[in-house]
Design a protein around this motif. Structure first.
Motif, PDB file in Angstrom:
ATOM      1  N   THR A 102       0.813  -1.207   0.000  1.00 37.07           N
ATOM      2  CA  THR A 102       0.000   0.000   0.000  1.00 37.07           C
ATOM      3  C   THR A 102       0.848   1.259   0.000  1.00 37.07           C
ATOM      4  O   THR A 102       2.003   1.246   0.426  1.00 37.07           O
ATOM      5  N   GLY A 103       0.254   2.322  -0.497  1.00 35.36           N
ATOM      6  CA  GLY A 103       0.907   3.626  -0.443  1.00 35.36           C
ATOM      7  C   GLY A 103       0.376   4.461   0.703  1.00 35.36           C
ATOM      8  O   GLY A 103       0.757   5.617   0.872  1.00 35.36           O
ATOM      9  N   HIS A 104      -0.519   3.895   1.514  1.00 32.76           N
ATOM     10  CA  HIS A 104      -1.180   4.668   2.560  1.00 32.76           C
ATOM     11  C   HIS A 104      -1.139   3.961   3.904  1.00 32.76           C
ATOM     12  O   HIS A 104      -2.076   4.054   4.685  1.00 32.76           O
ATOM     13  N   PRO A 108      -0.539   1.694  13.152  1.00 35.41           N
ATOM     14  CA  PRO A 108      -1.678   0.902  13.652  1.00 35.41           C
ATOM     15  C   PRO A 108      -2.216  -0.075  12.610  1.00 35.41           C
ATOM     16  O   PRO A 108      -2.575  -1.217  12.933  1.00 35.41           O
ATOM     17  N   MET A 109      -2.253   0.356  11.354  1.00 34.34           N
ATOM     18  CA  MET A 109      -2.741  -0.496  10.279  1.00 34.34           C
ATOM     19  C   MET A 109      -1.811  -1.698  10.087  1.00 34.34           C
ATOM     20  O   MET A 109      -2.263  -2.840   9.909  1.00 34.34           O
ATOM     21  N   THR A 110      -0.514  -1.433  10.144  1.00 30.11           N
ATOM     22  CA  THR A 110       0.475  -2.501  10.003  1.00 30.11           C
ATOM     23  C   THR A 110       0.351  -3.517  11.129  1.00 30.11           C
ATOM     24  O   THR A 110       0.357  -4.730  10.899  1.00 30.11           O
ATOM     25  N   VAL A 111       0.228  -2.999  12.352  1.00 23.25           N
ATOM     26  CA  VAL A 111       0.095  -3.890  13.518  1.00 23.25           C
ATOM     27  C   VAL A 111      -1.151  -4.752  13.389  1.00 23.25           C
ATOM     28  O   VAL A 111      -1.126  -5.958  13.646  1.00 23.25           O
ATOM     29  N   GLN A 112      -2.258  -4.136  12.975  1.00 22.76           N
ATOM     30  CA  GLN A 112      -3.514  -4.879  12.819  1.00 22.76           C
ATOM     31  C   GLN A 112      -3.363  -6.005  11.804  1.00 22.76           C
ATOM     32  O   GLN A 112      -3.791  -7.135  12.050  1.00 22.76           O
ATOM     33  N   THR A 123       5.290  -1.025   1.745  1.00 22.30           N
ATOM     34  CA  THR A 123       4.854   0.302   1.297  1.00 22.30           C
ATOM     35  C   THR A 123       5.347   0.569  -0.118  1.00 22.30           C
ATOM     36  O   THR A 123       6.501   0.292  -0.454  1.00 22.30           O
ATOM     37  N   LYS A 124       4.457   1.088  -0.960  1.00 22.89           N
ATOM     38  CA  LYS A 124       4.825   1.476  -2.323  1.00 22.89           C
ATOM     39  C   LYS A 124       5.655   2.754  -2.273  1.00 22.89           C
ATOM     40  O   LYS A 124       5.360   3.656  -1.478  1.00 22.89           O
ATOM     41  N   PRO A 125       6.676   2.876  -3.130  1.00 24.80           N
ATOM     42  CA  PRO A 125       7.197   1.831  -4.033  1.00 24.80           C
ATOM     43  C   PRO A 125       8.037   0.821  -3.257  1.00 24.80           C
ATOM     44  O   PRO A 125       8.633   1.152  -2.237  1.00 24.80           O
TER      45      PRO A 125
END
Length: 231
Positions: A102-104, A108-112, A123-125
Motif C-alpha cells: 500500500t501507499g497509505h 496501527p494499520m500494520t500492527v492490525q 509500502t509502495k514503491p
C-alpha cells in the motif's frame, strides 16, 4: 468482474497424475490498473502465475481464493478494504497468506494486519526482490499449511476406523501412561491393552509409539479432549 491476467485453469485432481502438483497462483487485488499490470509482469518474470482484480468484491466473486498460493492486497480501495478481506477470510476459516502492499499505510494499520497473520506489510514503491521474497514466503507458508491439513484429514479418517476401546487406549498412551496403569484404570489385563494398542498403531499407520503419539497430536484439540469419541 474484471480479471486482468487470465487464470490458467488446472485439471481437477481426479484427472491429474497423482504426483503432479497444482500450480500456485498469486492473486493481486489493487484498484490501480497500472499497479496490477506491473505486479502481474513481475510475478510472471519469476515464473509464477498471477491473476488480478480491481476490488475485494471482484475477488470474492471469483473462484480463486481456495487455490494454492497467496494474495498481494492493497489496503485502501473503493468498497471493502484489504483489511476487511483479510478479516473475512479468517472468519471463513481460510488462512490464505496475504502480503499487503500500500501507499497509505501507518503503524496501527500494520500492527492490525500482522497480528491477523499477514506475511508482510510493504509500502509502495517497493523493491522487486523484496516483494518477490514475500511472495515466495507466502506460497511456502500456504504449501506447509495445506500439507499439514492433509495429514490431519488422513489421521482423522484413520481414527474413525478405531474401536472405542482402541481410542481410549490411544488417548492414554498419548498421555504417557504405562500399559499396567491403563489396564488398571480400564479394568482389563495388560495383555489386552497391548493388543488394542497394536491394533491402534496398525490402523493409524504408525510404526512406533512415537509415531502413534505424533499422529494423535495432529488431531483437533476438541477431538483429543473427547478421546476421539466425537466426530
Amino acid at each position: 468482474m474484471r480479471i486482468d491476467q487470465p487464470l490458467r485453469r488446472t485439471a481437477p485432481l481426479s484427472r491429474q497424475h497423482k504426483n503432479e502438483a497444482i500450480e500456485p497462483i498469486v492473486i493481486i487485488v489493487d484498484d490501480d490498473a497500472a499497479v496490477r499490470e506491473a505486479l502481474s509482469e513481475l510475478i510472471l518474470s519469476a515464473g509464477l502465475q498471477p491473476v488480478s482484480f480491481a476490488s475485494t468484491h471482484e475477488v470474492l466473486d471469483a473462484d480463486v481464493l481456495d487455490s494454492p498460493g497467496c494474495l498481494i492486497l492493497d489496503v485502501r480501495m473503493p468498497g471493502a478494504s484489504g483489511l476487511h478481506l483479510q478479516h473475512h477470510l479468517l472468519e471463513s476459516g481460510n488462512a490464505k497468506p496475504i502480503i499487503f502492499l500500500t501507499g497509505h499505510g501507518d503503524i496501527p494499520m500494520t500492527v492490525q494486519a500482522m497480528k491477523a497473520g499477514a506475511v508482510d506489510f510493504l509500502t509502495k514503491p517497493v523493491r522487486d526482490q523484496t516483494l518477490l521474497d514475500a511472495v515466495i514466503a507466502g506460497i511456502a507458508l500456504d504449501a506447509a499449511r495445506r500439507a499439514n491439513a492433509l495429514v490431519v484429514k488422513r489421521n482423522i479418517e484413520r481414527l474413525v476406523t478405531l474401536t472405542q476401546r482402541e481410542r481410549e487406549i490411544l488417548r492414554e498412551v498419548a498421555r504417557g501412561r504405562l500399559n499396567k496403569q491403563i489396564a488398571f484404570d480400564l479394568g482389563i489385563s495388560a495383555v489386552t491393552v497391548k493388543l488394542h494398542r497394536a491394533n491402534a498403531m496398525r490402523k493409524m499407520g504408525a510404526g512406533s509409539i512415537g509415531e502413534l503419539i505424533r499422529a494423535w497430536e495432529t488431531l483437533p484439540a476438541a477431538m483429543r479432549e473427547a478421546g476421539g469419541a466425537t466426530f
